[in-house]
Design an enzyme around this catalytic site. Structure first.
Site, PDB file in Angstrom:
ATOM      1  N   LYS A  66       0.829  -1.385  -0.031  1.00 52.64           N
ATOM      2  CA  LYS A  66       0.038   0.000   0.169  1.00 52.64           C
ATOM      3  C   LYS A  66       0.965   1.186  -0.007  1.00 52.64           C
ATOM      4  CE  LYS A  66      -4.356  -1.964   1.613  1.00 52.64           C
ATOM      5  NZ  LYS A  66      -3.808  -3.091   1.566  1.00 52.64           N
TER       6      LYS A  66
HETATM    7  C1  LIG Z   1      -4.607  -4.226   0.978  1.00 50.83           C
HETATM    8  C2  LIG Z   1      -3.908  -5.855   0.727  1.00 50.83           C
HETATM    9  C3  LIG Z   1      -4.115  -6.536  -0.210  1.00 50.83           C
HETATM   10  C4  LIG Z   1      -5.305  -6.464  -1.210  1.00 50.83           C
HETATM   11  O1  LIG Z   1      -5.257  -5.542  -1.991  1.00 50.83           O
HETATM   12  P1  LIG Z   1      -6.674  -4.996  -2.868  1.00 50.83           P
HETATM   13  O2  LIG Z   1      -6.095  -3.827  -3.606  1.00 50.83           O
HETATM   14  O3  LIG Z   1      -7.479  -4.409  -1.522  1.00 50.83           O
HETATM   15  O4  LIG Z   1      -7.219  -6.029  -3.607  1.00 50.83           O
HETATM   16  C5  LIG Z   1      -3.347  -7.802  -0.160  1.00 50.83           C
HETATM   17  N1  LIG Z   1      -2.222  -8.106   0.510  1.00 50.83           N
HETATM   18  C6  LIG Z   1      -2.029  -7.018   1.348  1.00 50.83           C
HETATM   19  C7  LIG Z   1      -0.725  -7.275   2.264  1.00 50.83           C
HETATM   20  C8  LIG Z   1      -2.664  -6.014   1.454  1.00 50.83           C
HETATM   21  O5  LIG Z   1      -2.316  -5.171   2.412  1.00 50.83           O
END
Ligand SMILES: *Cc1c(COP(=O)(O)O)cnc(C)c1O
Length: 502
Positions: free
Chosen positions: A118
């Protein structure tokens, strides 16, 4: 490039406005009117350039109201933090020993300040917002309010810290986040940041934040202080668009390794929750990245797997807490953007689906749309035991450590290959460092972590595997605690006003 809503006909707006508004007034999401194209020869020229340059180029195809210089500056500021040697790195594993031409590239997206993917978006968004404020002539400060159950709070804090014309305030449930997550947040430096614990659970914190957003009196008071509220949540276009770039970067890493020639197709596998990351892969594909299939990997909260198999999205189901908490989601908001594009921009239909989801908890897409999605997507879900099995299997085979979310992706991909015999090289999104989920990873490796707290687990996992600890996690126990305020949920609004006045 202009932006429209997925749910009704609105006056098309510039990207700066879309980024500042976040959500359209009709409740829909902002989407580009048209998906831009890139040529392979053009992409090839980025083989020897930096990630910042590639990222500014891809983002520039969408944010046409920003200049190339502005986007270059945003990218420099966003990504100078990343581990210089590793930013977006691809570890190439030959997963199937009998098929040496069927490599799997594990695309490590977690080399940012909080060791999760993120960061890639949340390091960029604040700079895009800051420039958007200038473009629309807004002189007020933006105050980002976040309620977090753990990870998003820290990634947002790290992104907005010391960004001019912005402030950020994060509420987390007191005692409701892990020790590491709490330490990551309460040690956050920056003149414009505030972190406050709320006595209650995550829902209390989230409800409190929503109340503040909808309270006209508070907004008026903030207005007098020269402050406007905003959010940094994952449906903001400014969070999605930076994610498109890394699929191009991952593809180029594959080419550079000699495993692929420019133009060869790949499959992409993504551990999916809110559907943002895999939607970015879809945009990359539509822009011209040579992709055959997108593999949508889920955990036992398999609402998306069922959707892609049956065409019915049904959120009315049991909710499971898993070892892949970032994928424990029953409403994947960004799916709406995919349905919009693949239905040819049929906002009336999308609006109907979303109303049905709201009122009845489910909707069924029509046949032509289902057939289109089948051509692009394959969906699989993975159980808890399978997740752990794949952490162990990948570690034993390659002495390479992956986290639980990344393991879900690799396992789903393995199921896909078993069923279809499609051995196209794969780029698999690795979304978090294994050191963020030490308990489950140790468990998968059959090492007992009973009674060991999560900071000590980091050291334990390091001793067992020798895998490098991300710098910011390694130094966490020595970092100074800067935020120790705790409030009742009734006091949240007053805390916001106090911080806004500082
Ligand atoms: C947010 C997240 C996801 C999922 O991603 P999306 O864009 O919400 O589908 C997968 N793995 C981790 C570690 C995350 O923080």
């Amino acid at each position: 490039m202009k932006y429209v809503s997925t749910r009704s006909k609105i006056r098309p707006i510039n990207s700066a406005e879309a980024i500042l508004q976040g959500l359209a007034k009709d409740g829909g999401l902002f989407v580009p009117e048209k998906i831009p194209k890139v040529k392979l020869e053009e992409l090839g020229e980025f083989k020897d350039k930096t990630y910042e340059e590639l990222s500014a180029w891809i983002i520039g195809k969408y944010l046409t109201d920003y200049t190339a210089d502005e986007l270059g500056e945003c990218a420099e500021l966003a990504y100078n933090w990343f581990d210089i040697h590793a930013r977006i790195s691809v570890a190439i594993l030959i997963q199937d020993a009998n098929n040496p031409t069927a490599p799997v590239g594990n695309m490590e997206l977690w080399h940012g300040p909080t060791a999760a993917f993120k960061d890639v978006a949340l390091q960029m968004l604040p700079h895009l917002m800051r420039m958007a404020l200038k473009k629309v002539g807004e002189t007020k400060k933006i105050l980002i309010l976040v309620a977090t159950s753990g990870d998003t709070g820290k990634a947002a804090l790290a992104g907005f810290a010391d960004v001019p014309q912005t402030k950020i305030m994060v509420f987390y449930p007191d005692g409701g986040v892990s020790k590491i997550q709490r330490l990551q947040m309460v040690t956050q430096a920056g003149d414009n940041v505030n972190v406050t614990a709320v006595r209650g659970n995550f829902d209390d914190a989230q409800t409190g934040v929503k109340k503040i957003f909808s309270d006209k009196k508070i907004r008026d008071e903030l207005d007098k202080l020269g402050v406007k509220l905003s959010s940094a949540n994952s449906i903001n276009w400014g969070r999605l668009v930076p994610q498109i770039a890394y699929y191009f970067a991952g593809y180029l890493e594959f080419v550079k390794s000699g495993q692929l020639t420019l133009g060869d197709k790949i499959n992409i596998s993504v551990p999916t929750g809110n559907f943002g990351n895999i939607l970015a892969a879809y945009y990359a594909m539509k822009m011209g990245l040579p992709v055959k299939k997108l593999i949508c990997a889920s955990n036992v909260n398999n609402v998306l797997t069922e959707f892609f198999v049956t065409g019915t999205y049904n959120r009315k189901r049991e909710f499971f807490k898993t070892i892949t908490p970032s994928m424990d989601i029953l409403i994947s908001s960004n799916l709406e953007r995919l349905l919009y594009h693949e239905s040819g921009g049929d906002f009336k239909q999308i609006s109907r689906y979303m109303n049905e989801l709201n009122n009845f908890g489910k909707y069924k897409i029509d046949k032509p749309l289902k057939i289109r999605l089948d051509k692009i997507f394959h969906a699989e879900y993975v159980t808890e035991d399978e997740t752990k099995l794949f952490i162990k299997r990948v570690y034993d085979s390659f002495k390479y450590l992956i986290d639980t979310h990344s393991a879900v992706s690799i396992c789903a991909l393995s199921k896909y290959r078993g069923k279809t015999k499609d051995l196209t090289p794969v780029l698999s999104a690795a979304t978090a460092s294994p050191y963020k989920f030490t308990g489950a990873v140790l468990d998968a490796l059959e090492k007992s972590a009973e009674g060991v707290d999560d900071l000590a687990q980091i050291a334990l996992l390091n001793r067992f595997t020798n895998a490098k600890i991300p710098k910011n996690l390694a130094t966490l126990s020595a970092a100074q605690i800067l935020h120790d305020d705790v409030c009742d949920k009734e006091e949240m609004a007053q805390r916001v006003l106090k911080f806004a006045a500082e």
